[in-house]
Design a protein around this motif. Structure first.
Motif, PDB file in Angstrom:
ATOM      1  N   VAL A 109       1.814  -2.494  -0.849  1.00 38.58           N
ATOM      2  CA  VAL A 109       1.718  -3.842  -0.274  1.00 38.58           C
ATOM      3  C   VAL A 109       3.109  -4.449  -0.077  1.00 38.58           C
ATOM      4  N   GLU A 110       4.006  -4.108  -1.001  1.00 37.48           N
ATOM      5  CA  GLU A 110       5.324  -4.754  -1.006  1.00 37.48           C
ATOM      6  C   GLU A 110       6.169  -4.453   0.239  1.00 37.48           C
ATOM      7  N   ILE A 111       5.802  -3.398   0.973  1.00 36.80           N
ATOM      8  CA  ILE A 111       6.628  -3.095   2.161  1.00 36.80           C
ATOM      9  C   ILE A 111       6.135  -3.848   3.406  1.00 36.80           C
ATOM     10  N   ASP A 130       0.431  -9.655  -4.884  1.00 32.14           N
ATOM     11  CA  ASP A 130       0.395  -8.356  -5.560  1.00 32.14           C
ATOM     12  C   ASP A 130       0.654  -8.533  -7.048  1.00 32.14           C
ATOM     13  N   ILE A 131       0.513  -7.421  -7.746  1.00 30.83           N
ATOM     14  CA  ILE A 131       0.795  -7.405  -9.178  1.00 30.83           C
ATOM     15  C   ILE A 131       2.302  -7.461  -9.398  1.00 30.83           C
ATOM     16  N   VAL A 132       2.718  -8.319 -10.339  1.00 36.19           N
ATOM     17  CA  VAL A 132       4.129  -8.372 -10.718  1.00 36.19           C
ATOM     18  C   VAL A 132       4.183  -8.172 -12.230  1.00 36.19           C
ATOM     19  N   SER A 133       4.977  -7.180 -12.627  1.00 35.11           N
ATOM     20  CA  SER A 133       5.107  -6.957 -14.060  1.00 35.11           C
ATOM     21  C   SER A 133       6.556  -7.247 -14.446  1.00 35.11           C
TER      22      SER A 133
END
Ligand code: PRP
Length: 293
Positions: free
Chosen positions: A151-153, A165-168
């Motif tokens: 997703v990040e791209i 999105d998930i952020v860790s």
């Protein structure tokens, strides 16, 4: 040890076959004395050796559905998947690992004014339900692009203006020149159960949770031994409640005692600093394997 009989009911546990929760979930199961196994993830199913469970290795986004349908009795899964799938399952335990945020992020170069920024924007995500709920709650009209991975791209290749999105650790965002602007939800590993569990399986679940809690508690705690000057004993005892209260034994040297206690991992360094200021010496810190209350 539980004796497994031929007509024994087994509690079916769905765990993630691979991915962010997989190793920690299997470690928890193994440390609870259910398996003395090596890694069985290449199989589809494996049975407990001395505890009535069956492990099903599945994709994480399938786990809520399998539990809701009763194919698995319980599942260890990220809360993000539970929120996204919206299935009829009950969260019976929070496990405290795989903590992350589900956040909106935009290109670093963009100015951010607040949630209304997203009006008319295209947002890429694998979590359309969580995103839609958030947008509805804030009365924002945005276009949701559902994509299943990387997703990040999406903003970088012109597919979207923003992502959810998930952020860790945050490193994926930085790597893709994005910045987190809104935390929409928080997640951690949880145990979900089918609402229609039979009493016999509920009992196995209770026994299993008892074991899991003993393992989890021990991970969050340290056993400490230290020598303390008697004149500061009262103050030191107040710092260290222990499981019930600290154990104190006199040392051969007059005016000193040996003290044993259990401290919480989160408060550990803070307490050690205070103990040193109060004259504590020879502090030993020992990991705890299991902790039964
Ligand atoms: C998630 C998410 C990011 C990454 C963020 O992917 O999609 O790629 O984690 O983590 P960070 O903030 O520590 O960089 P995950 O590893 O869960 O795999 P997935 O893409 O299969 O969901």
């Amino acid at each position: 040890m539980i004796n497994l009989k031929s007509k024994q009911e087994y509690l079916k546990i769905a765990v993630q076959k691979e991915g962010r929760l997989s190793d920690r979930s299997l470690e928890l199961i193994k440390e609870s004395g259910i398996f003395h196994m090596q890694d069985n993830r290449r199989k589809l199913v494996s049975k407990g050796e001395n505890f009535p469970v069956e492990i099903l290795y599945l994709r994480d986004d399938d786990i809520p559905q399998y539990v809701a349908d009763g194919v698995a009795d319980i599942g260890i899964v990220g809360e993000n998947e539970v929120m996204e799938k919206g299935k009829q399952v009950e969260i019976v335990e929070r496990l405290g690992f795989a903590r992350c945020r589900i956040s909106l992020a935009i290109p670093q170069s963009e100015k951010y004014s607040g949630p209304e920024y997203f009006n008319g924007k295209r947002i890429a995500t694998s979590y359309p339900r969580i995103l839609q709920n958030y947008l509805d709650e804030k009365s924002i009209h945005a276009e949701i692009h559902e994509i299943s991975g990387s997703v990040e791209i999406a903003p970088g290749i012109g597919l979207a203006d923003a992502i959810l999105d998930i952020v860790s650790t945050g490193s994926t965002l930085i790597h893709n020149r994005l910045r987190e602007v809104e935390v929409v939800a928080r997640s951690e590993a949880v145990i979900i159960a089918s609402p229609a569990l039979k009493p016999v399986k509920r009992k196995i679940l209770d026994d299993l949770l008892f074991r899991f809690q003993a393992v989890q508690r021990s991970k969050n705690s340290k056993y400490i031994l230290l020598n303390v000057p008697n004149e500061n004993l009262e103050q030191i005892v107040r710092l260290l409640p222990g499981m019930k209260s600290p154990t104190i034994m006199p040392l051969y040297e007059k005016g000193w005692s040996s003290l044993h206690s259990v401290v919480n991992e989160d408060e550990f360094w803070d307490i050690i600093e205070k103990l040193k200021k109060l004259g504590a010496q020879g502090i030993l810190v020992i990991p705890i394997e299991k902790m039964i209350m």
